[in-house]
Design a protein around this motif. Structure first.
Motif, PDB file in Angstrom:
ATOM      1  N   PRO A  90      47.247  32.992  66.360  1.00  0.00           N
ATOM      2  CA  PRO A  90      45.804  33.181  66.217  1.00  0.00           C
ATOM      3  C   PRO A  90      45.018  32.774  67.454  1.00  0.00           C
ATOM      4  O   PRO A  90      43.957  33.315  67.710  1.00  0.00           O
ATOM      5  N   GLU A  95      40.298  38.165  66.631  1.00  0.00           N
ATOM      6  CA  GLU A  95      40.291  38.686  65.261  1.00  0.00           C
ATOM      7  C   GLU A  95      41.182  37.841  64.357  1.00  0.00           C
ATOM      8  O   GLU A  95      40.799  37.500  63.237  1.00  0.00           O
ATOM      9  N   LEU A  96      42.371  37.474  64.839  1.00  0.00           N
ATOM     10  CA  LEU A  96      43.261  36.624  64.046  1.00  0.00           C
ATOM     11  C   LEU A  96      42.677  35.235  63.845  1.00  0.00           C
ATOM     12  O   LEU A  96      42.836  34.640  62.778  1.00  0.00           O
ATOM     13  N   THR A  98      39.486  34.541  63.625  1.00  0.00           N
ATOM     14  CA  THR A  98      38.437  34.702  62.622  1.00  0.00           C
ATOM     15  C   THR A  98      39.039  34.825  61.235  1.00  0.00           C
ATOM     16  O   THR A  98      38.554  34.208  60.276  1.00  0.00           O
ATOM     17  N   LEU A  99      40.098  35.612  61.109  1.00  0.00           N
ATOM     18  CA  LEU A  99      40.756  35.754  59.809  1.00  0.00           C
ATOM     19  C   LEU A  99      41.333  34.426  59.329  1.00  0.00           C
ATOM     20  O   LEU A  99      41.237  34.093  58.143  1.00  0.00           O
ATOM     21  N   GLU A 102      38.562  32.277  58.056  1.00  0.00           N
ATOM     22  CA  GLU A 102      38.083  32.789  56.770  1.00  0.00           C
ATOM     23  C   GLU A 102      39.051  32.430  55.648  1.00  0.00           C
ATOM     24  O   GLU A 102      38.637  32.055  54.552  1.00  0.00           O
ATOM     25  N   GLN A 103      40.354  32.527  55.910  1.00  0.00           N
ATOM     26  CA  GLN A 103      41.339  32.144  54.900  1.00  0.00           C
ATOM     27  C   GLN A 103      41.249  30.654  54.590  1.00  0.00           C
ATOM     28  O   GLN A 103      41.312  30.249  53.423  1.00  0.00           O
TER      29      GLN A 103
END
Length: 175
Positions: A90, A95-96, A98-99, A102-103
């Motif tokens: 990440p 993008e990773l 951010t994901l 969020e997770q």
């Protein structure tokens, strides 16, 4: 038939060819080496318990396929140690990152909605300090023996909360 070095040397090219054919082209050399090592281990186990296989080539082919299936099944659940860089780290992809944030936010939000002592217990299990069961039990003022059953109950509640919020990922294709 005894398994001396000549038999092993005749099986070595067959094993390499079968392993290479069984694993996808995207698989790294380490996975190929792991597969070959696992097959050699199965051969040693077979020799120790049942003696030499009647048809070594057929046995080798079947064992390579079985071990490759096992490797594909387990690789879905394996994660690198924290010290090893992940292929899809990440840190390298915004993008990773951010994901991942969020997770983590969704997980901590679900933990806060758990009943009873569960938020504190799961929070302690998720703590970056990597506390032992004894330390967690002392912090929460509960016996170490009741920690396991309580943890299982809390994780079941957490699974139900998360399952209602997030659609399960369907596996696609072969594998």
């Amino acid at each position: 038939m005894t398994y001396d070095t000549t038999v092993i040397e005749t099986l070595r090219p067959l094993l390499a060819a079968e392993a290479h054919a069984e694993l996808p082209a995207t698989t790294g050399r380490a996975d190929l080496d792991d597969l070959e090592q696992a097959v050699w281990l199965r051969l040693l186990e077979h020799l120790g318990t049942q003696g030499p296989p009647p048809d070594p080539a057929a046995w080798l082919t079947a064992t390579v396929r079985a071990e490759a299936r096992r490797q594909r099944r387990t690789s879905v659940r394996e994660r690198p140690y924290s010290g090893e860089p992940a292929a899809d780290a990440p840190e390298s992809d915004p993008e990773l990152r951010t994901l991942a944030r969020e997770q983590a936010r969704a997980l901590h939000s679900a933990v806060r909605r758990l009943p009873g002592r569960c938020p504190r217990l799961i929070g302690a299990l998720l703590a970056p300090q990597d506390l032992t069961y004894r330390e967690i039990a002392g912090t929460l003022g509960m016996s170490q023996g009741s920690l396991g059953p309580e943890r299982s109950r809390c994780l079941g509640c957490l699974r139900r909360i998360m399952a209602s919020e997030v659609a399960p990922h369907a596996r696609r294709g072969k594998g």
